[in-house]
Enzyme design. Structure first.
Site, PDB file in Angstrom:
ATOM      1  N   LEU A   1       0.866  -1.163   0.000  1.00 25.70           N
ATOM      2  CA  LEU A   1       0.000   0.000   0.000  1.00 25.70           C
ATOM      3  C   LEU A   1       0.907   1.218   0.000  1.00 25.70           C
ATOM      4  O   LEU A   1       1.964   1.213   0.638  1.00 25.70           O
ATOM      5  CB  LEU A   1      -0.906   0.038   1.249  1.00 25.70           C
ATOM      6  CG  LEU A   1      -2.034  -0.994   1.350  1.00 25.70           C
ATOM      7  CD1 LEU A   1      -2.762  -0.827   2.682  1.00 25.70           C
ATOM      8  CD2 LEU A   1      -3.019  -0.861   0.198  1.00 25.70           C
ATOM      9  N   ASP A   2       0.497   2.275  -0.701  1.00 24.36           N
ATOM     10  CA  ASP A   2       1.272   3.508  -0.662  1.00 24.36           C
ATOM     11  C   ASP A   2       1.362   4.013   0.774  1.00 24.36           C
ATOM     12  O   ASP A   2       0.490   3.734   1.610  1.00 24.36           O
ATOM     13  CB  ASP A   2       0.628   4.583  -1.542  1.00 24.36           C
ATOM     14  CG  ASP A   2       0.742   4.269  -3.025  1.00 24.36           C
ATOM     15  OD1 ASP A   2       1.661   3.519  -3.399  1.00 24.36           O
ATOM     16  OD2 ASP A   2      -0.096   4.773  -3.800  1.00 24.36           O
ATOM     17  N   ARG A   3       2.398   4.778   1.048  1.00 26.29           N
ATOM     18  CA  ARG A   3       2.650   5.246   2.413  1.00 26.29           C
ATOM     19  C   ARG A   3       1.442   5.966   3.014  1.00 26.29           C
ATOM     20  O   ARG A   3       1.102   5.758   4.177  1.00 26.29           O
ATOM     21  CB  ARG A   3       3.871   6.171   2.420  1.00 26.29           C
ATOM     22  CG  ARG A   3       4.267   6.661   3.806  1.00 26.29           C
ATOM     23  CD  ARG A   3       5.578   7.419   3.752  1.00 26.29           C
ATOM     24  NE  ARG A   3       6.013   7.833   5.065  1.00 26.29           N
ATOM     25  CZ  ARG A   3       7.193   8.408   5.323  1.00 26.29           C
ATOM     26  NH1 ARG A   3       8.047   8.621   4.331  1.00 26.29           N
ATOM     27  NH2 ARG A   3       7.515   8.752   6.554  1.00 26.29           N
TER      28      ARG A   3
END
Length: 321
Positions: free
Chosen positions: A142-144
């Site tokens: 997942l993106d940050r």
């Protein structure tokens, strides 16, 4: 303090790791090496498999010989310790755990792994919290700034089983693959005719290791299904189900629908993001709300749900008509 590895390193791929991408294979063994550094080594051809150059997505075969040039890695003793506050937060965020896997409701702002500019990520924190687990690896990413459900495998066999599901397209609960449901806050009123977006996406790697995605006929087929959850003042809360799993897929598809995600610094609208900051907009408004998959041991259907996080819920309330 950094440790010097003056000699070339060789890794022979065991049968259990056949089919794994070479970049993921090496990231699991070269702890502390920034991901951008590894991609630079691969791009320059300094990493070799059976004496030949390979791309990051190369799938390893049993018996492959992987050569890694001399590099500098952080010593294990230099690992940043997880603080008690973050450890407590992650412990409370665990949605499910058994001997095969763990599911965590990832907080926004926490990278999934350490790397360039990130000393401690989710997976490093979990490894410190579970020192008796000999194997803990991320199943997906997942993106940050994205919050929500993320899976961590506790066995190599579980990792391979789950990653195989993620590679499949998922359109319904027949569960040939994994059914992923996201909630996103987007700018403007979502056009009801845009319930499905089919647009091929092309990903490019920038020199700094960052990724940029655009719609291109040269890209890979990509499909996202959208539905309206709540109409707000100047915005919409939408449900997004990515049938394919391309990098930044929901973000780019929302943008070409004319409704980019709020807080998206890469594909969003700067003026809109600036205007909403006083109302509590702090990050990319994307949340992995639900994940449906088959358990790697029992093959039973598992449904994991992460409620809308407080920051997004407060922004919804602030934008209510």
């Amino acid at each position: 303090m950094m440790q010097d590895f003056h000699q070339v390193q060789f890794f022979t791929v065991e049968p259990d790791f056949a089919g794994q991408r070479v970049d993921n294979f090496l990231l699991a063994r070269l702890k502390g090496l920034p991901k951008s550094r590894l991609y630079r080594l691969l791009r320059k051809g300094e990493v070799r498999v059976n004496k030949g150059r390979v791309k990051p997505e190369y799938k390893l075969a049993a018996g492959d010989l992987v050569r890694v040039p001399p590099i500098r890695l952080a010593q294990a003793g230099d690992q940043v310790p997880i603080g008690s506050a973050l450890a407590d937060k992650l412990e409370q965020a665990i949605l499910y755990e058994d001997e095969w896997l763990m599911a965590v409701n990832k907080p926004p702002g926490l990278a999934v792994h350490g790397g360039s500019g990130v000393q401690l990520g989710l997976i490093e924190g979990l490894r410190q919290m579970r020192p008796d687990c000999r194997f803990l690896e991320l199943v997906h990413r997942l993106d940050r700034e994205t919050s929500g459900v993320i899976l961590v495998a506790k066995k190599r066999t579980a990792l391979k089983h789950l990653q195989a599901q993620f590679r499949e397209k998922s359109e319904n609960l027949s569960l040939k693959g994994v059914l992923k449901t996201y909630l996103a806050l987007v700018d403007g009123q979502w056009p009801l005719e845009k319930s499905r977006i089919d647009a091929p996406l092309l990903r490019t790697e920038l020199p700094n290791g960052d990724r940029l995605v655009k719609v291109s006929d040269e890209g890979k087929p990509s499909r996202t299904e959208f539905s309206v959850v709540q109409v707000l003042r100047g915005a919409t809360l939408v449900q997004a189900r990515p049938v394919t799993g391309r990098t930044h897929q929901i973000r780019v598809h929302a943008r070409i629908a004319g409704c980019p995600l709020l807080g998206d610094e890469k594909y969003g609208i700067d003026s809109v993001n600036s205007r909403l900051k006083p109302l509590g907009l702090k990050r990319l408004c994307l949340h992995a709300a639900e994940l449906v998959f088959k358990h790697p041991e029992s093959d039973s259907v598992q449904t994991l749900i992460a409620p809308l996080p407080v920051d997004m819920q407060q922004l919804v309330e602030a934008l209510c008509c």
